[in-house]
Design a protein around this motif. Structure first.
Motif, PDB file in Angstrom:
ATOM      1  N   ALA A   1      19.147  49.616   0.505  1.00 62.64           N
ATOM      2  CA  ALA A   1      20.348  49.885  -0.286  1.00 62.64           C
ATOM      3  C   ALA A   1      20.467  48.916  -1.438  1.00 62.64           C
ATOM      4  O   ALA A   1      20.815  49.302  -2.551  1.00 62.64           O
ATOM      5  CB  ALA A   1      21.578  49.816   0.607  1.00 62.64           C
TER       6      ALA A   1
ATOM      7  N   TYR B   1      23.800  51.767  -7.718  1.00 63.65           N
ATOM      8  CA  TYR B   1      23.032  53.008  -7.584  1.00 63.65           C
ATOM      9  C   TYR B   1      23.257  53.917  -8.794  1.00 63.65           C
ATOM     10  O   TYR B   1      22.320  54.513  -9.316  1.00 63.65           O
ATOM     11  CB  TYR B   1      23.427  53.764  -6.323  1.00 63.65           C
TER      12      TYR B   1
ATOM     13  N   MET C   1      23.112  59.071  -3.112  1.00 64.18           N
ATOM     14  CA  MET C   1      23.356  57.841  -2.368  1.00 64.18           C
ATOM     15  C   MET C   1      24.564  57.095  -2.940  1.00 64.18           C
ATOM     16  O   MET C   1      25.366  56.533  -2.190  1.00 64.18           O
ATOM     17  CB  MET C   1      22.109  56.960  -2.392  1.00 64.18           C
TER      18      MET C   1
ATOM     19  N   MET D   1      27.969  56.012  -0.946  1.00 70.10           N
ATOM     20  CA  MET D   1      28.486  54.646  -0.926  1.00 70.10           C
ATOM     21  C   MET D   1      29.894  54.566  -1.515  1.00 70.10           C
ATOM     22  O   MET D   1      30.689  53.724  -1.092  1.00 70.10           O
ATOM     23  CB  MET D   1      27.522  53.701  -1.647  1.00 70.10           C
TER      24      MET D   1
ATOM     25  N   LYS E   1      29.771  52.619   7.415  1.00 62.83           N
ATOM     26  CA  LYS E   1      29.132  53.929   7.292  1.00 62.83           C
ATOM     27  C   LYS E   1      29.221  54.649   8.634  1.00 62.83           C
ATOM     28  O   LYS E   1      29.007  54.045   9.677  1.00 62.83           O
ATOM     29  CB  LYS E   1      27.663  53.777   6.914  1.00 62.83           C
TER      30      LYS E   1
ATOM     31  N   GLN F   1      26.828  59.669   7.182  1.00 64.80           N
ATOM     32  CA  GLN F   1      26.515  58.938   5.950  1.00 64.80           C
ATOM     33  C   GLN F   1      25.188  58.209   6.080  1.00 64.80           C
ATOM     34  O   GLN F   1      24.380  58.214   5.143  1.00 64.80           O
ATOM     35  CB  GLN F   1      27.649  57.963   5.613  1.00 64.80           C
TER      36      GLN F   1
ATOM     37  N   LEU G   1      21.968  58.888   3.689  1.00 67.26           N
ATOM     38  CA  LEU G   1      21.284  57.800   2.976  1.00 67.26           C
ATOM     39  C   LEU G   1      19.802  57.768   3.335  1.00 67.26           C
ATOM     40  O   LEU G   1      18.942  57.609   2.464  1.00 67.26           O
ATOM     41  CB  LEU G   1      21.949  56.457   3.283  1.00 67.26           C
ATOM     42  N   THR G   2      19.502  57.952   4.613  1.00 68.34           N
ATOM     43  CA  THR G   2      18.106  57.978   5.067  1.00 68.34           C
ATOM     44  C   THR G   2      17.356  59.150   4.446  1.00 68.34           C
ATOM     45  O   THR G   2      16.224  58.998   3.958  1.00 68.34           O
ATOM     46  CB  THR G   2      18.041  58.046   6.604  1.00 68.34           C
TER      47      THR G   2
ATOM     48  N   GLN H   1      17.968  60.716   1.640  1.00 67.18           N
ATOM     49  CA  GLN H   1      17.737  60.492   0.217  1.00 67.18           C
ATOM     50  C   GLN H   1      16.713  59.387  -0.020  1.00 67.18           C
ATOM     51  O   GLN H   1      15.890  59.489  -0.940  1.00 67.18           O
ATOM     52  CB  GLN H   1      19.068  60.190  -0.499  1.00 67.18           C
ATOM     53  N   ASN H   2      16.714  58.359   0.812  1.00 67.75           N
ATOM     54  CA  ASN H   2      15.674  57.322   0.729  1.00 67.75           C
ATOM     55  C   ASN H   2      14.303  57.950   0.935  1.00 67.75           C
ATOM     56  O   ASN H   2      13.327  57.600   0.255  1.00 67.75           O
ATOM     57  CB  ASN H   2      15.900  56.233   1.785  1.00 67.75           C
TER      58      ASN H   2
END
Length: 109
Positions: A7, A56, A74, A78, A89, A93, A97-98, A100-101
């Motif tokens: 992040a 971001y 992301m 956030m 989170k 969420q 995030l995972t 999109q990572n």
């Protein structure tokens, strides 16, 4: 090789975007930039979430579109986290995030 971008690395975000003529980086430049980003938020969890969301968004405005889309998603997550009382989170969420990572990792192989 999938590489999760922390992040704090993705944070990348306060410049103006392409909409006003600012050129974006290439995919290769974007990946290099993300891997060298040293952003570190400070304060409590809520403050950190807000700083990360802003970082971001700044990054998304600079990087290649293939990478900007997941980073913008992301940033939105956030922003939601920053809007909570404690800046925590939830499972959905974290999953987003995972996801999109992983999308970024697919582009930056």
């Amino acid at each position: 090789m999938k590489k999760l971008i922390p992040a704090v690395v993705i944070a990348c975000l306060l410049l103006t975007g392409c909409g006003n003529g600012t050129p974006r980086m290439s995919v290769g430049e974007s990946c290099t930039f993300l891997n060298s980003d040293t952003f570190k938020p400070s304060g409590n969890q809520q403050q950190q979430a807000d700083q990360i969301a802003k970082h971001y968004q700044e990054i998304a405005d600079k990087v290649a579109p293939e990478i900007a889309d997941p980073i913008e998603k992301m940033a939105n997550v956030m922003k939601q986290v920053a809007g909570t009382a404690l800046g925590d989170k939830n499972e959905a969420q974290i999953a987003e995030l995972t996801k999109q990572n992983n999308r970024i990792g697919d582009v930056c192989k």
